[in-house]
Design a protein around this motif. Structure first.
Motif, PDB file in Angstrom:
ATOM      1  N   VAL A  95       4.592  14.201 -18.365  1.00 54.61           N
ATOM      2  CA  VAL A  95       3.361  14.982 -18.244  1.00 54.61           C
ATOM      3  C   VAL A  95       2.471  14.478 -17.099  1.00 54.61           C
ATOM      4  N   ALA A  96       2.902  13.455 -16.381  1.00 51.46           N
ATOM      5  CA  ALA A  96       2.160  12.969 -15.222  1.00 51.46           C
ATOM      6  C   ALA A  96       3.132  12.233 -14.316  1.00 51.46           C
ATOM      7  N   THR A  97       2.862  12.275 -13.010  1.00 53.37           N
ATOM      8  CA  THR A  97       3.781  11.669 -12.046  1.00 53.37           C
ATOM      9  C   THR A  97       3.015  10.834 -11.037  1.00 53.37           C
ATOM     10  N   PHE A  98       3.720   9.863 -10.468  1.00 49.37           N
ATOM     11  CA  PHE A  98       3.121   8.943  -9.492  1.00 49.37           C
ATOM     12  C   PHE A  98       4.286   8.284  -8.761  1.00 49.37           C
ATOM     13  N   ARG A  99       4.165   8.194  -7.443  1.00 51.75           N
ATOM     14  CA  ARG A  99       5.199   7.529  -6.661  1.00 51.75           C
ATOM     15  C   ARG A  99       4.539   6.751  -5.528  1.00 51.75           C
ATOM     16  N   SER A 100       5.116   5.606  -5.206  1.00 52.50           N
ATOM     17  CA  SER A 100       4.670   4.875  -4.019  1.00 52.50           C
ATOM     18  C   SER A 100       5.888   4.416  -3.244  1.00 52.50           C
ATOM     19  N   PHE A 101       5.682   4.099  -1.981  1.00 52.20           N
ATOM     20  CA  PHE A 101       6.791   3.636  -1.145  1.00 52.20           C
ATOM     21  C   PHE A 101       6.245   2.708  -0.067  1.00 52.20           C
ATOM     22  N   ALA A 102       7.142   1.938   0.519  1.00 50.37           N
ATOM     23  CA  ALA A 102       6.752   0.976   1.553  1.00 50.37           C
ATOM     24  C   ALA A 102       6.389   1.703   2.844  1.00 50.37           C
ATOM     25  N   GLN A 103       5.327   1.236   3.465  1.00 55.99           N
ATOM     26  CA  GLN A 103       4.821   1.866   4.687  1.00 55.99           C
ATOM     27  C   GLN A 103       4.189   0.782   5.550  1.00 55.99           C
ATOM     28  N   GLU A 104       4.066   1.060   6.845  1.00 52.82           N
ATOM     29  CA  GLU A 104       3.272   0.220   7.727  1.00 52.82           C
ATOM     30  C   GLU A 104       2.134   1.053   8.288  1.00 52.82           C
ATOM     31  N   LEU A 105       0.957   0.458   8.349  1.00 51.59           N
ATOM     32  CA  LEU A 105      -0.243   1.115   8.869  1.00 51.59           C
ATOM     33  C   LEU A 105      -0.739   0.328  10.073  1.00 51.59           C
ATOM     34  N   THR A 106      -1.082   1.033  11.138  1.00 60.58           N
ATOM     35  CA  THR A 106      -1.556   0.374  12.354  1.00 60.58           C
ATOM     36  C   THR A 106      -3.047   0.097  12.250  1.00 60.58           C
ATOM     37  N   ALA A 107      -3.409  -1.181  12.400  1.00 59.82           N
ATOM     38  CA  ALA A 107      -4.810  -1.593  12.406  1.00 59.82           C
ATOM     39  C   ALA A 107      -5.378  -1.472  13.812  1.00 59.82           C
ATOM     40  N   VAL A 108      -6.682  -1.623  13.933  1.00 59.67           N
ATOM     41  CA  VAL A 108      -7.327  -1.626  15.248  1.00 59.67           C
ATOM     42  C   VAL A 108      -6.724  -2.765  16.077  1.00 59.67           C
ATOM     43  N   GLY A 109      -6.297  -2.457  17.287  1.00 61.67           N
ATOM     44  CA  GLY A 109      -5.662  -3.447  18.137  1.00 61.67           C
ATOM     45  C   GLY A 109      -4.157  -3.339  18.179  1.00 61.67           C
ATOM     46  N   GLY A 110      -3.559  -2.586  17.241  1.00 64.17           N
ATOM     47  CA  GLY A 110      -2.128  -2.316  17.309  1.00 64.17           C
ATOM     48  C   GLY A 110      -1.250  -3.070  16.341  1.00 64.17           C
ATOM     49  N   ALA A 111      -1.783  -4.020  15.587  1.00 63.23           N
ATOM     50  CA  ALA A 111      -0.953  -4.747  14.616  1.00 63.23           C
ATOM     51  C   ALA A 111      -0.619  -3.844  13.436  1.00 63.23           C
ATOM     52  N   ALA A 112       0.608  -3.970  12.931  1.00 65.16           N
ATOM     53  CA  ALA A 112       1.036  -3.200  11.766  1.00 65.16           C
ATOM     54  C   ALA A 112       0.895  -4.059  10.516  1.00 65.16           C
ATOM     55  N   VAL A 113       0.292  -3.499   9.476  1.00 67.55           N
ATOM     56  CA  VAL A 113       0.152  -4.226   8.212  1.00 67.55           C
ATOM     57  C   VAL A 113       0.970  -3.521   7.134  1.00 67.55           C
ATOM     58  N   PRO A 114       1.562  -4.284   6.202  1.00 68.78           N
ATOM     59  CA  PRO A 114       2.326  -3.649   5.116  1.00 68.78           C
ATOM     60  C   PRO A 114       1.401  -2.906   4.168  1.00 68.78           C
ATOM     61  N   ALA A 115       1.795  -1.679   3.843  1.00 68.04           N
ATOM     62  CA  ALA A 115       0.963  -0.803   3.020  1.00 68.04           C
ATOM     63  C   ALA A 115       1.765  -0.249   1.858  1.00 68.04           C
ATOM     64  N   ASP A 116       1.068   0.018   0.779  1.00 69.39           N
ATOM     65  CA  ASP A 116       1.604   0.684  -0.403  1.00 69.39           C
ATOM     66  C   ASP A 116       1.165   2.140  -0.313  1.00 69.39           C
ATOM     67  N   ALA A 117       2.085   3.025   0.067  1.00 70.32           N
ATOM     68  CA  ALA A 117       1.743   4.431   0.256  1.00 70.32           C
ATOM     69  C   ALA A 117       1.880   5.179  -1.069  1.00 70.32           C
ATOM     70  N   VAL A 118       0.806   5.796  -1.523  1.00 69.90           N
ATOM     71  CA  VAL A 118       0.754   6.488  -2.814  1.00 69.90           C
ATOM     72  C   VAL A 118       0.900   7.988  -2.584  1.00 69.90           C
ATOM     73  N   THR A 119       1.748   8.634  -3.374  1.00 67.34           N
ATOM     74  CA  THR A 119       1.983  10.060  -3.200  1.00 67.34           C
ATOM     75  C   THR A 119       2.482  10.669  -4.505  1.00 67.34           C
ATOM     76  N   ASN A 120       2.672  12.002  -4.512  1.00 63.20           N
ATOM     77  CA  ASN A 120       3.220  12.723  -5.675  1.00 63.20           C
ATOM     78  C   ASN A 120       2.439  12.450  -6.945  1.00 63.20           C
ATOM     79  N   VAL A 121       1.111  12.358  -6.827  1.00 60.08           N
ATOM     80  CA  VAL A 121       0.251  12.063  -7.976  1.00 60.08           C
ATOM     81  C   VAL A 121      -0.132  13.377  -8.663  1.00 60.08           C
ATOM     82  N   THR A 122       0.286  13.538  -9.913  1.00 57.68           N
ATOM     83  CA  THR A 122      -0.094  14.729 -10.676  1.00 57.68           C
ATOM     84  C   THR A 122      -0.327  14.366 -12.130  1.00 57.68           C
ATOM     85  N   VAL A 123      -1.155  15.160 -12.795  1.00 56.98           N
ATOM     86  CA  VAL A 123      -1.293  15.127 -14.253  1.00 56.98           C
ATOM     87  C   VAL A 123      -1.232  16.578 -14.727  1.00 56.98           C
TER      88      VAL A 123
END
Length: 418
Positions: free
Chosen positions: A61-89
């Motif tokens: 009756v509810a869904t949630f998914r996350s996956f590994a991602q990299e996000l670019t910070a100011v200056g160009g460095a990539a940081v590891p991110a938890d990407a959240v998606t497919n969120v429903t109730v």
């Protein structure tokens, strides 16, 4: 009504993926019946342990998914991110705390993994602030009235020695990843794209209804280097007097040089029979309107928040980015989720490098972790947030000092929906 405690919130196993997918479709107001072809294509996104469902009497009756991602910070460095998606109730199970339980589990796991931030694209604005997310980038879409734009109708291509070529999907899958990697190194707010992204955008994998194969155009510099690429579709609309009234819709456009961006926009606004160009979601300070002799020909049709960020590790987030001036700032960060709160001293040197560490010094600014996320990518002003009552100055002038350190000359932008 089932009590909250009786609803089981947990990662699904692969055998439950069809029921989970049906619940996701219900939450997104899509047809609930799932075809085998859809399931087979969608299984590529199933990640054990990170695909979560809420189950009432055995039914998802509810869904949630996350996956590994990299996000670019100011200056160009990539940081590891938890990407959240497919969120429903599902509509039958609203207001029972299911999203709160799923989010709490996911963010705790992301913190344990060592992710610096979590990210998402918010369908509704009021939901995610209570979990510590803040809007960190904005998006603008323009609709260009081509006949009014003032472009020379005789234009036939770049005048800088570069060239434009239409290519096929296989070329895009070969050339696109490296081009996007170049963009990410210079664009705060950009996120990583995996192989599946390129398969979806070119139609090699299809699980969303209504896919139409786009046209793909590549810009190469005079030296032959790929510096830009765009994907677009067109409709087939004609007026009563046999006049073409077609609209080109840009699916995505990547330019790693201003010359590439200018050439691609001019190309899109010079296609025979096309009288309107919809730009897709762009940075609010995109070059597009002013590429045109008459910028008023590009009317804003969408202006909204886009990428939301939740900081999980203040020290690593603040040290990953660069700064616009030398200075120091002590931040009192409140975090109701208990993941990143505390008092931190941020110090930047003249070369833009920064350090961050917990401190017992008196704070200069007090703010919520969601507002720190809004400031982190450089798009928002601390002075503006102070005027809104979301940042409190503990030392006079601290908000202005924060802006000198944190704001960027060009606005951050996330090219991707996920």
């Amino acid at each position: 009504m089932t009590s909250r405690a009786d609803i089981d919130v947990r990662p699904i196993d692969e055998s439950e993926f069809p029921d989970w997918s049906r619940a996701m479709n219900v939450g997104f107001l899509r047809e609930p019946t799932i075809s085998e072809e859809f399931l087979e294509a969608r299984r590529a996104q199933y990640t054990p342990g990170r695909t979560v469902g809420a189950f009432d009497d055995g039914r998802c009756v509810a869904t949630f998914r996350s996956f590994a991602q990299e996000l670019t910070a100011v200056g160009g460095a990539a940081v590891p991110a938890d990407a959240v998606t497919n969120v429903t109730v599902s509509p039958t199970h609203r207001r029972r705390g299911l999203l709160t339980r799923m989010m709490a589990q996911d963010l705790a796991a992301a913190k344990e993994r060592g992710d610096v931030v979590a990210t998402l694209i918010a369908a509704e604005y009021p939901i995610y602030g209570r979990y510590g997310f803040g809007p960190a980038t904005w998006a603008t879409e323009w609709t260009v009235d081509v006949p009014r734009a003032g472009l020379d109708p005789r234009w036939a291509g770049p005048e800088d020695g570069g060239r434009l070529d239409l290519v096929d999907a296989e070329d895009v899958r070969k050339l696109g990843p490296e081009l996007h990697a170049r963009l990410r190194r210079s664009q705060p707010g950009a996120v990583s794209r995996d192989e599946l992204w390129w398969q979806l955008t070119t139609g090699a994998v299809r699980f969303l209804p209504g896919f139409r194969e786009p046209f793909f155009v590549v810009y190469r510099s005079a030296a032959g280097e790929v510096e830009g690429m765009a994907a677009y579709t067109t409709d087939d609309t004609w007026g009563d007097a046999k006049q073409p009234l077609n609209t080109a819709k840009v699916k995505w456009l990547t330019g790693v040089t201003p010359a590439a961006e200018r050439a691609l926009w001019r190309y899109l606004c010079s296609i025979d029979w096309v009288v309107r160009v919809r730009s897709g979601y762009r940075a609010p300070d995109d070059l597009l309107p002013h590429v045109l002799p008459d910028p008023r020909a590009a009317a804003v049709t969408t202006q909204a928040d886009f990428l939301w960020v939740r900081i999980l590790d203040v020290v690593r987030a603040m040290e990953a980015r660069t700064y616009g001036a030398a200075g120091a700032l002590v931040l009192e960060v409140a975090d109701a989720g208990g993941l990143a709160g505390g008092r931190y001293r941020v110090e930047a040197s003249a070369d833009g490098a920064g350090t961050c560490a917990p401190t017992t010094e008196n704070p200069h600014l007090s703010l919520d972790v969601a507002d720190l996320a809004t400031l982190w990518l450089g798009d928002e002003s601390a002075v503006r947030l102070a005027a809104l009552g979301r940042v409190r100055e503990e030392r006079a002038g601290a908000a202005r000092e924060a802006d000198a350190l944190l704001r960027t000359s060009r606005r951050p932008w996330c090219p991707d929906i996920f």
